[in-house]
Design an enzyme around this catalytic site. Structure first.
Site, PDB file in Angstrom:
ATOM      1  N   GLU A 273      47.628  31.286  34.600  1.00 16.67           N
ATOM      2  CA  GLU A 273      46.374  31.996  34.928  1.00 16.67           C
ATOM      3  C   GLU A 273      46.458  33.461  34.523  1.00 16.67           C
ATOM      4  OE1 GLU A 273      46.316  31.579  39.178  1.00 16.67           O
ATOM      5  OE2 GLU A 273      45.701  29.491  39.145  1.00 16.67           O
ATOM      6  N   ARG A 312      40.828  51.968  38.435  1.00 17.64           N
ATOM      7  CA  ARG A 312      42.278  51.797  38.604  1.00 17.64           C
ATOM      8  C   ARG A 312      43.017  53.096  38.933  1.00 17.64           C
ATOM      9  NH1 ARG A 312      45.399  50.334  35.310  1.00 17.64           N
ATOM     10  NH2 ARG A 312      46.695  49.001  36.611  1.00 17.64           N
ATOM     11  N   CYS A 342      31.236  62.523  43.030  1.00 18.36           N
ATOM     12  CA  CYS A 342      31.536  63.490  44.078  1.00 18.36           C
ATOM     13  C   CYS A 342      32.648  62.994  44.992  1.00 18.36           C
ATOM     14  CB  CYS A 342      30.272  63.775  44.877  1.00 18.36           C
ATOM     15  SG  CYS A 342      28.992  64.399  43.807  1.00 18.36           S
TER      16      CYS A 342
HETATM   17  C1  LIG Z   1      44.308  38.034  39.817  1.00 21.20           C
HETATM   18  C2  LIG Z   1      44.849  36.654  39.704  1.00 21.20           C
HETATM   19  C3  LIG Z   1      45.361  36.209  38.482  1.00 21.20           C
HETATM   20  C4  LIG Z   1      45.492  37.090  37.273  1.00 21.20           C
HETATM   21  O1  LIG Z   1      46.427  38.073  37.463  1.00 21.20           O
HETATM   22  P1  LIG Z   1      46.879  39.015  36.226  1.00 21.20           P
HETATM   23  O2  LIG Z   1      47.854  39.932  36.819  1.00 21.20           O
HETATM   24  O3  LIG Z   1      45.660  39.707  35.735  1.00 21.20           O
HETATM   25  O4  LIG Z   1      47.474  38.114  35.190  1.00 21.20           O
HETATM   26  C5  LIG Z   1      45.778  34.901  38.412  1.00 21.20           C
HETATM   27  N1  LIG Z   1      45.712  34.068  39.491  1.00 21.20           N
HETATM   28  C6  LIG Z   1      45.231  34.479  40.677  1.00 21.20           C
HETATM   29  C7  LIG Z   1      45.179  33.532  41.798  1.00 21.20           C
HETATM   30  C8  LIG Z   1      44.784  35.774  40.829  1.00 21.20           C
HETATM   31  O5  LIG Z   1      44.328  36.188  42.011  1.00 21.20           O
END
Ligand SMILES: *Cc1c(COP(=O)(O)O)cnc(C)c1O
Length: 414
Positions: A273, A312, A342
């Site tokens: 992911e 960020r 602000c």
């Molecule tokens: C945010 C998130 C990701 C992606 O994370 P990265 O650091 O952007 O690769 C993958 N899986 C879950 C469950 C997340 O919450």
């Protein structure tokens, strides 16, 4: 390959000079490189070529439709955390059958929507969520595919706001509860246990925590197999870091290789992911210097982008490289690079040595992930435009928001 280069000293994205983009679409403006995105996707896809695999891009990192579409065309799957993100995936031509649903707070309507769309898997994070999903799947006459998101209690050595794999985190089910919960899931009439999931944090710059987490997961996977709870996939989450400044995360291929070695000859399909590592370094935020305030203590460069465009730095004290689009030869000064919002926390960079004049364009680098998707309308600032560059072409993929759009859902009292 570097997709952000200087030609005749001017900063380009692929073959388009950034000042041309500012002339055409104004600032602040996010600019992405399609080729960089495709290359990042391929680095995962190639590293996994010898395994049954699916890359599920974490939509929350940047959910703009054109970006989802570029990845969908490459064959990417998606990792979503809301019904809204599922609608975006579908709208962008993504396949719900390649989509996994993460998150601790899935609502009933999220579940109905995802079951009707036929997603690949729900990554379930609690006993109550299992029960709710079983009930709703029953009401719809469906069988819900589930993984449990297990919390392996490993320290990811990252910023506390983006560490998710420690015991005290709100995410996932504790390792020691997972076996019992899998038995429960396997006994529920309207659930189908298909996998296991873990995601230990974001912006990780070493391989070891990932491997440690996987090893802990595998103990459980093997145990489940002895109880005839056979999983078809292992979802190893996202979280690989990128270089913002001087971080040295492992290349995607090394990271994948280390995990595949730990996996050994198990035949499960593997899911990843990735969010940041797919798109973080494929985009920049283009901004213009409005004012220079030179003082005895500090110099400020007030630019037209702010914390509402790129949160960020304010949120995580994150560091983004800031580069002039057209460098000047005059000697530099040390600047606080700040926006018009602000808040004293409204900065894009501290202590940057830059040679600037009012009206200059600057590029805030590595802004592809958690930039636009976290943007807000604070101070009634319309969200920035977005442009995708491909070779020598530039495409507007999101118009700059208008003030009337911002107010369109609001009503006065009678
Ligand atoms: C945010 C998130 C990701 C992606 O994370 P990265 O650091 O952007 O690769 C993958 N899986 C879950 C469950 C997340 O919450």
């Amino acid at each position: 390959m570097n997709y952000f280069t200087r030609k005749d000293t001017r900063l380009h994205v692929e073959n388009v000079a950034l000042d041309r983009i500012a002339d055409a679409y104004g600032t602040p403006c996010y600019v992405y490189s399609r080729a960089a995105m495709e290359a990042a996707y391929l680095s995962y896809d190639r590293a996994l070529a010898r395994r049954d695999h699916l890359i599920c891009y974490a939509v929350k990192a940047n959910s703009s439709l054109a970006i989802l579409n570029v990845l969908a065309r490459m064959g990417s799957g998606f990792d979503i955390v809301s019904g809204g993100e599922l609608e975006r995936v579908i709208q962008a031509g993504g396949d719900p059958g390649k989509t996994v649903f993460s998150g601790v707070g899935k609502s009933e309507s999220d579940m109905r929507q995802a079951l009707s769309a036929g997603i690949l898997c729900f990554n379930v994070e609690s006993a109550s969520e299992l029960k709710r999903l079983d009930r709703i799947a029953g009401e719809l006459g469906k069988s819900a595919p589930v993984s449990l998101r297990v919390n392996p209690d490993v320290d990811a050595n990252t910023h506390p706001y983006i560490a998710t794999g420690l015991k005290e985190s709100k995410f996932g089910v504790p390792m020691e509860d997972a076996l019992a919960l899998y038995r429960t899931a396997a006994s529920m009439a309207n659930l189908r246990v298909v996998g296991i999931d873990c995601h230990i944090g974001s912006q990780l710059t070493e391989t070891l925590p990932f491997v440690t987490a996987l090893q802990k997961l595998l103990v459980l996977v093997d145990r489940l197999a002895t109880e005839r709870i056979n999983l078809s996939h292992l979802d190893l989450g996202g979280g690989l870091g990128i270089r913002y400044r001087d971080e040295a995360p492992p290349p995607v291929s090394d990271y994948i290789q280390a995990l595949m070695t730990a996996l050994g000859d198990r035949k499960h399909k593997v899911l990843f992911e990735p969010g940041r590592s797919l798109i973080g370094n494929t985009g920049i935020l283009l901004a213009r210097v409005e004012y220079l305030k030179h003082g005895t203590h500090r110099n400020f460069a007030v630019i037209d982008a702010a914390m509402n465009d790129l949160m960020r730095p304010a949120l995580y004290d994150a560091w983004h490289d800031i580069q002039p689009v057209q460098p000047r030869s005059a000697s530099s000064r040390r600047y606080e690079v700040v926006g018009p919002v602000c808040e004293s926390g409204d900065f894009l960079g501290h202590d940057r040595d830059l040679s600037l004049a009012e009206g200059d364009l600057i590029a805030i680098m590595s802004a592809g992930a958690y930039g636009m998707s976290m943007a807000s309308n604070y101070n009634t600032r319309p969200r920035a435009a977005e442009v995708m560059v491909s070779g020598g072409e530039m495409h507007l993929i999101r118009e700059r928001e208008s003030i009337s759009q911002l107010m369109s859902a609001e009503r006065l009292l009678p």
